[in-house]
Scaffold this motif. Structure first.
Motif, PDB file in Angstrom:
ATOM      1  N   VAL A  17       0.842  -1.199   0.000  1.00  0.00           N
ATOM      2  CA  VAL A  17       0.000   0.000   0.000  1.00  0.00           C
ATOM      3  C   VAL A  17       0.881   1.255   0.000  1.00  0.00           C
ATOM      4  CG1 VAL A  17      -1.647   1.353   1.364  1.00  0.00           C
ATOM      5  CG2 VAL A  17      -1.952  -1.123   1.131  1.00  0.00           C
ATOM      6  N   ALA A  18       1.944   1.215   0.794  1.00  0.00           N
ATOM      7  CA  ALA A  18       2.839   2.364   0.872  1.00  0.00           C
ATOM      8  C   ALA A  18       3.476   2.657  -0.483  1.00  0.00           C
ATOM      9  CB  ALA A  18       3.916   2.094   1.922  1.00  0.00           C
ATOM     10  N   TRP A  19       3.896   1.595  -1.163  1.00  0.00           N
ATOM     11  CA  TRP A  19       4.490   1.798  -2.490  1.00  0.00           C
ATOM     12  C   TRP A  19       3.472   2.400  -3.456  1.00  0.00           C
ATOM     13  CZ3 TRP A  19       9.070   2.514  -4.271  1.00  0.00           C
ATOM     14  CH2 TRP A  19      10.176   1.936  -3.641  1.00  0.00           C
ATOM     15  N   VAL A  20       2.243   1.906  -3.390  1.00  0.00           N
ATOM     16  CA  VAL A  20       1.198   2.435  -4.276  1.00  0.00           C
ATOM     17  C   VAL A  20       0.985   3.928  -3.994  1.00  0.00           C
ATOM     18  CG1 VAL A  20      -1.264   2.337  -4.838  1.00  0.00           C
ATOM     19  CG2 VAL A  20       0.051   0.215  -4.592  1.00  0.00           C
ATOM     20  N   LEU A  21       0.937   4.271  -2.702  1.00  0.00           N
ATOM     21  CA  LEU A  21       0.766   5.678  -2.314  1.00  0.00           C
ATOM     22  C   LEU A  21       1.892   6.542  -2.870  1.00  0.00           C
ATOM     23  CD1 LEU A  21      -0.434   5.674   1.406  1.00  0.00           C
ATOM     24  CD2 LEU A  21      -1.656   6.527  -0.604  1.00  0.00           C
ATOM     25  N   LEU A  22       3.106   6.065  -2.690  1.00  0.00           N
ATOM     26  CA  LEU A  22       4.260   6.826  -3.168  1.00  0.00           C
ATOM     27  C   LEU A  22       4.193   7.002  -4.685  1.00  0.00           C
ATOM     28  CD1 LEU A  22       6.872   8.214  -2.274  1.00  0.00           C
ATOM     29  CD2 LEU A  22       8.082   6.082  -2.731  1.00  0.00           C
ATOM     30  N   PHE A  23       3.788   5.940  -5.348  1.00  0.00           N
ATOM     31  CA  PHE A  23       3.692   5.975  -6.799  1.00  0.00           C
ATOM     32  C   PHE A  23       2.650   7.009  -7.241  1.00  0.00           C
ATOM     33  CE2 PHE A  23       2.492   4.180 -10.978  1.00  0.00           C
ATOM     34  CZ  PHE A  23       3.760   4.214 -11.558  1.00  0.00           C
ATOM     35  N   ILE A  24       1.498   7.006  -6.556  1.00  0.00           N
ATOM     36  CA  ILE A  24       0.460   7.986  -6.880  1.00  0.00           C
ATOM     37  C   ILE A  24       0.997   9.414  -6.688  1.00  0.00           C
ATOM     38  CG2 ILE A  24      -1.784   8.927  -6.146  1.00  0.00           C
ATOM     39  CD1 ILE A  24      -2.619   6.043  -5.492  1.00  0.00           C
ATOM     40  N   LEU A  25       1.726   9.606  -5.606  1.00  0.00           N
ATOM     41  CA  LEU A  25       2.310  10.926  -5.329  1.00  0.00           C
ATOM     42  C   LEU A  25       3.243  11.369  -6.451  1.00  0.00           C
ATOM     43  CD1 LEU A  25       2.989  10.803  -1.537  1.00  0.00           C
ATOM     44  CD2 LEU A  25       2.095  12.760  -2.777  1.00  0.00           C
ATOM     45  N   LEU A  26       4.037  10.421  -6.918  1.00  0.00           N
ATOM     46  CA  LEU A  26       4.964  10.760  -7.993  1.00  0.00           C
ATOM     47  C   LEU A  26       4.192  11.156  -9.253  1.00  0.00           C
ATOM     48  CD1 LEU A  26       7.798   8.104  -7.510  1.00  0.00           C
ATOM     49  CD2 LEU A  26       7.709  10.473  -6.740  1.00  0.00           C
TER      50      LEU A  26
ATOM     51  N   ILE B 123      17.614   8.703  -4.913  1.00  0.00           N
ATOM     52  CA  ILE B 123      17.790  10.128  -5.153  1.00  0.00           C
ATOM     53  C   ILE B 123      16.826  10.584  -6.251  1.00  0.00           C
ATOM     54  CG2 ILE B 123      19.604  10.073  -6.917  1.00  0.00           C
ATOM     55  CD1 ILE B 123      20.068  12.227  -3.906  1.00  0.00           C
ATOM     56  N   THR B 124      16.477   9.666  -7.150  1.00  0.00           N
ATOM     57  CA  THR B 124      15.536  10.003  -8.229  1.00  0.00           C
ATOM     58  C   THR B 124      14.171  10.340  -7.650  1.00  0.00           C
ATOM     59  OG1 THR B 124      16.701   8.361  -9.535  1.00  0.00           O
ATOM     60  CG2 THR B 124      14.663   9.225 -10.446  1.00  0.00           C
ATOM     61  N   VAL B 125      13.716   9.523  -6.724  1.00  0.00           N
ATOM     62  CA  VAL B 125      12.422   9.783  -6.098  1.00  0.00           C
ATOM     63  C   VAL B 125      12.447  11.144  -5.410  1.00  0.00           C
ATOM     64  CG1 VAL B 125      10.862   9.076  -4.240  1.00  0.00           C
ATOM     65  CG2 VAL B 125      11.784   7.369  -5.809  1.00  0.00           C
ATOM     66  N   ALA B 127      14.331  13.640  -6.083  1.00  0.00           N
ATOM     67  CA  ALA B 127      14.421  14.710  -7.086  1.00  0.00           C
ATOM     68  C   ALA B 127      13.054  14.983  -7.706  1.00  0.00           C
ATOM     69  CB  ALA B 127      15.431  14.339  -8.167  1.00  0.00           C
ATOM     70  N   ILE B 128      12.308  13.916  -8.018  1.00  0.00           N
ATOM     71  CA  ILE B 128      10.978  14.105  -8.614  1.00  0.00           C
ATOM     72  C   ILE B 128      10.082  14.868  -7.645  1.00  0.00           C
ATOM     73  CG2 ILE B 128       8.870  12.917  -9.343  1.00  0.00           C
ATOM     74  CD1 ILE B 128      10.648  10.701 -10.460  1.00  0.00           C
ATOM     75  N   ILE B 129      10.136  14.455  -6.374  1.00  0.00           N
ATOM     76  CA  ILE B 129       9.315  15.103  -5.351  1.00  0.00           C
ATOM     77  C   ILE B 129       9.631  16.598  -5.263  1.00  0.00           C
ATOM     78  CG2 ILE B 129       9.041  15.237  -2.832  1.00  0.00           C
ATOM     79  CD1 ILE B 129       7.545  12.932  -3.803  1.00  0.00           C
ATOM     80  N   LEU B 130      10.897  16.929  -5.495  1.00  0.00           N
ATOM     81  CA  LEU B 130      11.325  18.317  -5.343  1.00  0.00           C
ATOM     82  C   LEU B 130      11.044  19.159  -6.592  1.00  0.00           C
ATOM     83  CD1 LEU B 130      12.859  20.235  -3.390  1.00  0.00           C
ATOM     84  CD2 LEU B 130      14.938  19.635  -4.623  1.00  0.00           C
ATOM     85  N   ALA B 131      10.869  18.495  -7.729  1.00  0.00           N
ATOM     86  CA  ALA B 131      10.799  19.204  -9.018  1.00  0.00           C
ATOM     87  C   ALA B 131       9.862  20.418  -9.035  1.00  0.00           C
ATOM     88  CB  ALA B 131      10.443  18.219 -10.125  1.00  0.00           C
ATOM     89  N   PRO B 132       8.630  20.308  -8.518  1.00  0.00           N
ATOM     90  CA  PRO B 132       7.734  21.471  -8.626  1.00  0.00           C
ATOM     91  C   PRO B 132       8.291  22.716  -7.946  1.00  0.00           C
ATOM     92  CG  PRO B 132       6.502  19.533  -7.949  1.00  0.00           C
ATOM     93  CD  PRO B 132       7.956  19.165  -7.893  1.00  0.00           C
TER      94      PRO B 132
END
Lengths: 299, 314
Positions: A17-26, B123-125, B127-132
């Motif tokens: 579930v956590a991975w899915v959440l993170l993915f949605i956020l991305l 670091i990619t994750v 970086a993406i989170i920071l992009a906006p």
């Protein structure tokens, strides 16, 4: 950091579930960027008919041509543009000029000040430094109004000097940031150089600056991004075409687009042009920028 | 305070150097060099920070249209402010914005930071989170202005799949401030999350190991250990972001321009309008001073909270 989770965990429901959440956020984070891209390459007159097409609608470079002043006014109007002359090449140049000069001057002068605060001994040093830091408390709008009056009285409205000067000499944050690193440099090196007869100028240029390449680069990148993205100050003092920077131009372009059927494709092409240099800068220095965040926040 | 201007004449230098208290090896010796190194920064500091701060305070007690010299009028601006319903509206709208913005942003940022902390070091994750955060406010505002368009915006198209009628995000006075706040949450949540993430990394692992030995569940560990130990960082993050969000301007200037019917006329925008479209500079300065005072109080409260937390991680 991962000391707590070093033991290989089982694939659990919670973890999935956590991975899915993170993915949605991305996805939520990246989608607007994609939508900007998708719209910029669309034909504006066809856009309303395909509001949720994931691919560009009738892929065309028309919007970019319009925004960069490469198509005639008739062509632009036929594609849903305003017909007003815009030329983002010019604004791109202006943004480059402003951000580059601001960054070079601010980082250099701040480094000099940071050196005085970190490596030199003189009475009152800590009090003066505290005064510089206290200026971080003053909200920009409060100094902006009198600064505008000053720039106006100096006759510098609508000039690069007017846009650049307030940020060119220092910011309290830049001095603070560099001082932290300068403080950490070993004193023995400096003393050895002094025994060799080096003065402070040589120590600063030949020792401190080369040894602080990474923090100086980080600060320069952050300063460049801030300066490039600044809107309020250039809006006040740089309205005229010849010094108008991209952010201000975007605001003008937005208010020019016809109200009935706005030139969304053109608007997105323009925003893409304004954002692209920062996106490239970010892709090149993502690691450095991301790693600096923890530092810049926790003082 | 103004030690830079108190520099003693050079003749005193060698004398002072000799008389320096033990421990200060060079006494005043570096002062001259320091003055040279500080000269440009001090010039900028005095001209563009100190002087405008003093001048701004003075202007707040004047009537000033930019065309004639400022005319001292005592507390008239402040009296006017008390009776200015637009001012109170602006303050109210700003507070509404700050509350929604900070509330949403903090919860999301802590959530994102926890997800990253427990799942990935990538670091990619990050970086993406920071992009906006690295894109100009103006760009962010325009992209969302397009995505939230009532007729052809992709968000409303998406909502229609769930049977939700189109929402005039910027045109409806109830939606306007939450919308502007939401846009800025999107821009800033990654940045805030990375600050929290940095805070998470300072929590020693033995605390977690002890919790694990005690059989604490993930949820309990978060509420009873992580969050309390994160408090100093959270307080810091809250205040930094709060000071920033009181100064919301760009998004409003590009999208709603204060409308519909004053619903998004935040204090910063109102000051801007007074100063630069009505040339009511004295009044605008007075409002800016009040905003300054509000932010100072916020910062002081922060210091108090921070001090109270010093012993949290003994």
């Amino acid at each position: 950091m991962s000391a707590t989770s070093t033991s290989v965990r089982q694939v659990s429901v919670g973890r999935t579930v956590a991975w899915v959440l993170l993915f949605i956020l991305l996805i939520v984070t990246l989608f607007p960027f994609y939508w900007m891209l998708r719209t910029a390459f669309s034909d504006n007159t066809q856009l309303p008919g395909h509001p949720h097409s994931l691919l560009p609608v009738e892929t065309t470079l028309g919007a970019f041509k319009r925004v960069l002043g490469l198509s005639s006014i008739e062509e632009a109007q036929a594609q849903g543009g305003s017909g007003a002359a815009v030329n983002f090449w010019l604004y791109l140049r202006n943004s480059l000029v402003v951000a580059t000069i601001t960054t070079v001057c601010q980082v250099f002068f701040s480094a000099m000040a940071a050196y005085a605060f970190a490596r030199l001994r003189w009475p009152g040093r800590d009090k003066v430094f505290a005064l510089f830091l206290a200026a971080l408390m003053v909200p920009p709008i409060f100094t902006t109004l009198p600064n505008f009056v000053l720039i106006k009285n100096l006759g510098l409205l609508n000039s690069f000097a007017g846009i650049i000067l307030p940020g060119a000499f220092m910011t309290p944050f830049a001095i603070f940031f560099l001082r932290q690193f300068f403080l950490g440099i070993n004193r023995e090196l400096e003393e050895a150089a002094m025994i060799d007869g080096a003065g402070h100028r040589r120590i600063f240029f030949g020792l401190i600056i080369p040894m602080s390449g990474a923090p100086i680069a980080t600060l320069a990148i952050l300063t460049y991004i801030n300066s490039w993205n600044d809107y309020f100050w250039p809006l006040l003092v740089g309205q005229q075409e010849n010094v108008r920077v991209l952010t201000v131009a975007l605001g003008v372009f937005r208010s020019q687009t016809p109200q009935g059927g706005p030139d969304w494709a053109g608007l997105m092409a323009a925003t893409l042009i304004a954002a692209l240099p920062m996106i490239i800068l970010f892709l090149a220095f993502a690691k450095r920028i991301t790693n600096s965040i923890g530092f810049s926040g926790i003082k | 305070m103004t030690a830079t201007t108190n520099a003693p004449p050079t003749s005193e230098r060698s004398h002072g150097g000799r008389a320096a208290p033990p421990g200060k090896r060079r006494g005043l010796g570096d002062l001259k060099v320091a003055m040279i190194f500080l000269a440009p920064a001090t010039l900028g500091f005095v001209v563009f920070y100190i002087w405008p701060t003093l001048r701004g305070a003075y202007l707040s007690f004047t009537e000033y249209s930019l065309l004639q010299p400022p005319k001292f009028n005592g507390l008239a601006n402040y009296d006017r402010m008390i009776h200015d319903s637009f001012f109170w509206n602006a303050l109210g709208v700003t507070v509404e914005y700050v509350v929604i913005n900070i509330g949403l942003q903090t919860v999301l940022a802590v959530g994102i930071a926890m997800l990253m902390y427990r799942l990935t070091k990538s670091i990619t994750v990050r970086a993406i989170i920071l992009a906006p955060y690295l894109v100009a406010n103006v760009v962010v505002a325009l992209v969302w202005y397009w995505m939230l368009d009532v007729q052809v915006g992709v968000v409303n198209t998406f909502l229609s799949w769930f049977g939700i009628d189109p929402i005039a995000f910027f045109g409806d006075s109830h939606w306007a401030i939450p919308t502007v706040a939401g846009i800025n949450v999107w821009r800033h949540m990654g940045y805030t999350a990375l600050l929290v993430f940095a805070g998470l990394q300072t929590i020693p692992s033995y605390v977690y190991e002890a919790a694990e030995v005690d059989g604490s569940t993930e949820w309990k560990t978060f509420w009873r250990i992580t969050l309390p130990l994160l408090r100093p960082v959270l307080v810091m993050v809250l205040v930094v972001t709060m000071i920033g969000s009181f100064q919301i301007f760009d998004t409003v200037a590009v999208t709603t321009q204060g409308g519909p019917i004053n619903a998004t006329r935040v204090i910063y925008y109102y000051i801007y309008e007074r100063a630069f479209t009505r040339f009511d500079f004295g009044y605008a300065s007075a409002m800016a001073l009040v905003l300054f005072a509000i932010l100072a109080v916020v910062s002081l409260v922060q210091l108090r909270l921070l001090r109270a937390r010093e012993s949290d991680l003994a």
